[in-house]
Each structure stands twice: as structure tokens, then as C-alpha cells.
Design a protein around this motif. Structure first.
Motif, PDB file in Angstrom:
ATOM      1  N   ALA A 164     -18.120  22.928 -44.082  1.00  0.00           N
ATOM      2  CA  ALA A 164     -16.845  23.444 -44.570  1.00  0.00           C
ATOM      3  C   ALA A 164     -15.659  22.660 -44.012  1.00  0.00           C
ATOM      4  CB  ALA A 164     -16.710  24.922 -44.211  1.00  0.00           C
ATOM      5  N   LEU A 189     -18.918  28.421 -48.653  1.00  0.00           N
ATOM      6  CA  LEU A 189     -19.774  27.362 -49.180  1.00  0.00           C
ATOM      7  C   LEU A 189     -20.766  27.910 -50.195  1.00  0.00           C
ATOM      8  CD1 LEU A 189     -20.698  25.648 -45.792  1.00  0.00           C
ATOM      9  CD2 LEU A 189     -19.085  24.755 -47.492  1.00  0.00           C
ATOM     10  N   ARG A 227     -20.875  21.876 -50.511  1.00  0.00           N
ATOM     11  CA  ARG A 227     -19.559  22.186 -51.057  1.00  0.00           C
ATOM     12  C   ARG A 227     -19.558  22.296 -52.581  1.00  0.00           C
ATOM     13  NH1 ARG A 227     -18.414  18.706 -46.513  1.00  0.00           N
ATOM     14  NH2 ARG A 227     -18.683  16.858 -47.837  1.00  0.00           N
ATOM     15  N   PHE A 483     -15.529  26.318 -53.708  1.00  0.00           N
ATOM     16  CA  PHE A 483     -15.242  25.797 -52.375  1.00  0.00           C
ATOM     17  C   PHE A 483     -13.799  25.326 -52.271  1.00  0.00           C
ATOM     18  CE2 PHE A 483     -14.711  22.048 -49.634  1.00  0.00           C
ATOM     19  CZ  PHE A 483     -14.924  22.657 -48.394  1.00  0.00           C
TER      20      PHE A 483
END
Length: 490
Positions: A164, A189, A227, A483
């Protein structure tokens, strides 16, 4: 170049192929970001920069020479510290392994390397994978990049934080009760639990090191935190497959059942009295349902044909199977936690300590009863997925809770769901459904909650239907928040 660390793995692979960036430059970029941000986050616990740079240079040379390349060629990644890595420390959060350097790779790590991935280092986790946070007496806790006072989740918490915060292209992990999905939900995520037994866990700790490396723990699965949901496809193609000793048996992924949201048949399981969720999670479910209906998907709320309820799945099947699997690793059965467990049992005879004690020392006959029930549930799910493609449900009851600063204290840690105290291990209950069924499950970051923390949901599918849950997550993720990089680490 500022967005490069946060690009998807697929986009980075395209940039590498186009010559927009070299593998060595990408490794250098991630190492620089790790040097800057990891002291705050404590996501990565072991790095091997010299080897990573050397292998990245070799990847660049192979590309320049026109050699056949794997699906992850030159992509810098991290691996959960429960997978053996040859020549790189593998601790698994345990003090007895704090200096352990394996001589060979875990099977999944070997396959990632064969696919061309460059392994930069290892990500933080709890001792023996046995907690829903990433904290241990060797390295300490990982911090959530959205709010460092909050937990990263676990057990693959360090890897979720690193992904992240843009310290790695992705992190490869494992789970037995939500260990990839919980941290993915807490950190915003896409996380994936693979179909049970599709990815070999030879060389995973526990069972290893030693002869135990050949153990594939019951219900445990490989997985990854990414992601972009479609990053999961090359990762699975690189790692799925049986062990050498299985001979001619092969494992193939079924194609996705649909490629448009309008064509998905979605069962929505948003509430269960055995594990209530807070208003943020309820709102995320409502938001997802609105999007799905607007897209034309066939949505059924709380279908009566759901094969099992949370209480039955958790108490009758998951807990006996879980403690049967965890009992192989006796390193945590030391006097202090044993005393704490007995104290909790005396204080709360009907609490979580009783099933833990009974499960750890259960007879094989008792385990077989749970195993038979598991197989009955799996058949029920098989029949259920004749009528539905995915089940959309919560990951945990809330966004990431605050750090509690306790290491596996044997069930003395509550947390609050809309102001009501609940057992800390409620965070596993929704996830355990897929661990018992054996089917895949993929998390989707849907929205931000009242606190500004990410809220995710998970899509569970039929065994072998990994590409179905991944495609659904990718399509739904485009219509919701998806994301978003944590602002403090951009």
C-alpha cells in the motif's frame, strides 16, 4: 516517475518491456522508498539489496539479449517472512528462528524466481502466523500507512503495508483464516486467497524448517496482496501447480464465469448474528449492491440457500480444523501463554479459550468429525455455485482497529463494533467461510469509512474459480474507490 511505485504489477511489467524503466532502476526506487518510509512503518524486516540489484541487472541483460522471459520478469517483490528464502533470513516472527538462514527456497518462492521476480526482502508478521496483526518479539509491530496508530492486520500485515505504501510491487503471502484478506481490507488493497491446495506450501514455516518443510498445513493457502486485482493473474499462473511428488496430476484455473458485471450472479451475505458488522461495513455493502444493480448484475440479498451460517461454520468446522493444523507448531506452547490460556478458561468458561484448548489436544477421531463436516459444507457450496458466481460479504466487522500492543495473549483482547465490545477473533469469522469451503476469495477496496480508513469487501467463489473472483474484483473495483495510495506516503 512519481507514480511508478504505485503502478500495478502489470503496468510495471509493460514499462519494463517498453524500456521506460529498467529492473535495476525499479529496485533502486523501492529501496530508496524503503529507506525513507520503513522506519515509520516497520513493514519489511529483512532486505538483501545487493542480491536484488544483482538479479535486477541480470534480468535487464536477459531482456536486452532477447531471451524468453517469465510473466514477472524483473519485477521487484517482497515475500512474507514465513516462506523460506535461500540465503535470506526467514524468522516467521519467532525468537528461536531470529538468525535462521535457509539453504533452499520454499516451493512458491522457487516458482516466483522462475517467473522472473526479483525478491528484495521479507515482510513482517506475527509469531507462527497465529494472529490478526503483524507484531512479534523479534521485530515489533507494523503500522498502518493510513493511520500509524492502527494495526496493519495479519498475519501478512507487513506485506500489505509495504504494498500500500509503495515499497514493493506486490507481496506474496499465505493464510489459514484471512491472513491475506484482513490486511488487504485494512490497508486498501486487493488481496487473494487461492483455492485450497492449488499453491504448494512446501518450505512454509510452520511446518518447516527441517523435515517439517514438507508439510502443507490444513486449510492454509498461498495468496498475494496487490494494488490492482488483475495483478493476481500472473502471480497465480507463476505459482499454481502441484508438488513434484504428485507426479502427473496437474492443476488448471477455470476461466472467469463472466467478464462484465452485468453477467455476474451475485449472492450478497452482508449480516450474520454470530458476527455483527459496523455501520461502515454495512454502508460498503450497500454501495456495492447499488453499483452492481446499476450495472445490471443479478443480485440476491441473503439468499436462503446459503449453505452454512457463521456460527456453525466457525464452531463446528473451522476451529477444530484450525487448531488441529496449528498444533503441529508447538513453539508457542510455553509456560506464560499456557498460563494465560488457562486463566482465560477459568474466567470465561464459554469463551474462546475452551475451543483453543480442546482443539490443540483433540483426538484424531474428533478431527475426523470436523473434516467430514468440512467436506459436507464443500459439497453444499459446490451446489450453491450452480446458481451463483460469487458471494459478496464482509472481510472483518470494522476498519483497522488501533494497536493493542499485546502479543497473542490467549483471548484477552476485545475490540468494538459500533460501540459494542466483541471478541478480537471475530475478525477471522467471515474469512473462515472460504477457508472451510476451500474456495478462492478476493478482497475489493470499496470506500473510506468515517475515520478515513479503507473498507473492503470480499468475493468468494467456487473451488478453482480464482479467475472468477479476481475478474469480479477488478470490475467492481473500477466502479468504487479501488486502490488509492495513502496520502502520507505518496
Amino acid at each position: 516517475m512519481s507514480d511508478v511505485p504505485f503502478r500495478s504489477t502489470v503496468e510495471q511489467s509493460r514499462a519494463l518491456a517498453a524500456g521506460e524503466i529498467s529492473s535495476k532502476e525499479l529496485v533502486e526506487l523501492y529501496l530508496e522508498r524503503t529507506a525513507t518510509h520503513n522506519p515509520t512503518l516497520n513493514a519489511l524486516v529483512t532486505l538483501d539489496p545487493e542480491r536484488a540489484l544483482r538479479e535486477a541487472g541480470q534480468a535487464d541483460a536477459a531482456r536486452a539479449a532477447g531471451r524468453d522471459l517469465g510473466p514477472l520478469h524483473g519485477v521487484p517483490i517482497t515475500v512474507k517472512d514465513s516462506f523460506e528464502t535461500a540465503g535470506m533470513r526467514t524468522v516467521c516472527g519467532r525468537t528461536d528462528l531470529k538468525d535462521h538462514v535457509p539453504e533452499q527456497d520454499a516451493e512458491a518462492v522457487k516458482r516466483l524466481r522462475s517467473a522472473g521476480a526479483v525478491i528484495m526482502g521479507k515482510s513482517n508478521m506475527p509469531p507462527g502466523n497465529q494472529d490478526v496483526q503483524a507484531d512479534n518479539p523479534v521485530f515489533g509491530p507494523s503500522a498502518n500507512p493510513w493511520d500509524t496508530t492502527r494495526t496493519s492486520g495479519g498475519s501478512a500485515g507487513g506485506g500489505a503495508v509495504a504494498t500500500a505504501a509503495g515499497l514493493t510491487s506486490f507481496d506474496f503471502g499465505s493464510e489459514i483464516g484471512g491472513s491475506t484478506r484482513i490486511p488487504s481490507h485494512f490497508n486498501g488493497l486487493y488481496g487473494h486467497k487461492s483455492t485450497w491446495r492449488s499453491i504448494s506450501l512446501i518450505g512454509h514455516v510452520p511446518g518447516g524448517p527441517g523435515t517439517g518443510r514438507w508439510t502443507n498445513p490444513d486449510m492454509a493457502c498461498g495468496g498475494a496482496q496487490v494494488r490492482d486485482a488483475r495483478d493476481l493473474v500472473p502471480i497465480l499462473r507463476a505459482t499454481i501447480g502441484t508438488a513434484d511428488y504428485d507426479g502427473g496430476f496437474s492443476y488448471t484455473l477455470a476461466p472467469p464465469r463472466a467478464t462484465r458485471l452485468a453477467d455476474f450472479r451475485v449472492a450478497v451475505w452482508g449480516e450474520d448474528p454470530a458476527c455483527p458488522v459496523d455501520s461502515d461495513v454495512t454502508t460498503a455493502v450497500d454501495d456495492a449492491v447499488t453499483v452492481l444493480r446499476a450495472a445490471g448484475a443479478k443480485v440476491t440479498i441473503q439468499p436462503p440457500s446459503l449453505p452454512v451460517d457463521i456460527a456453525t461454520n466457525h464452531g463446528k468446522a473451522f476451529l477444530p480444523l484450525l487448531y488441529g493444523a496449528l498444533s503441529y507448531d508447538r513453539t508457542g506452547l510455553t509456560p506464560a501463554p499456557n498460563a494465560a490460556l488457562l486463566a482465560r478458561l477459568l474466567q470465561h468458561p464459554r469463551g474462546d479459550a475452551g475451543p483453543a484448548l480442546r482443539g490443540t489436544f483433540q483426538s484424531h477421531y474428533r478431527w475426523q468429525l470436523a473434516h467430514a463436516l468440512r467436506n459436507e459444507f464443500r459439497q453444499r457450496w459446490f451446489e450453491f455455485f450452480h446458481d451463483f458466481d460469487v458471494v459478496l460479504m464482509p472481510v472483518t466487522p470494522t476498519a483497522a482497529p488501533a494497536h493493542h500492543n499485546k502479543l497473542i495473549d490467549r483471548f484477552g483482547r476485545p475490540f468494538e463494533v459500533d460501540g459494542v465490545r466483541r471478541p478480537y477473533w471475530d475478525q477471522v469469522k467471515w474469512n473462515a467461510v472460504a477457508n472451510v469451503s476451500g474456495g478462492p476469495a478476493t478482497t475489493i477496496p470499496v470506500r473510506k469509512g468515517r475515520s478515513g480508513l479503507p473498507i473492503g469487501l470480499q468475493a468468494m467463489g467456487p473451488s478453482g474459480g480464482d479467475l472468477t473472483t479476481i475478474e469480479f474484483a477488478a470490475l467492481l473495483g473500477r466502479e468504487v474507490d479501488g486502490f488509492v495510495p495513502p496520502p502520507a506516503f505518496v
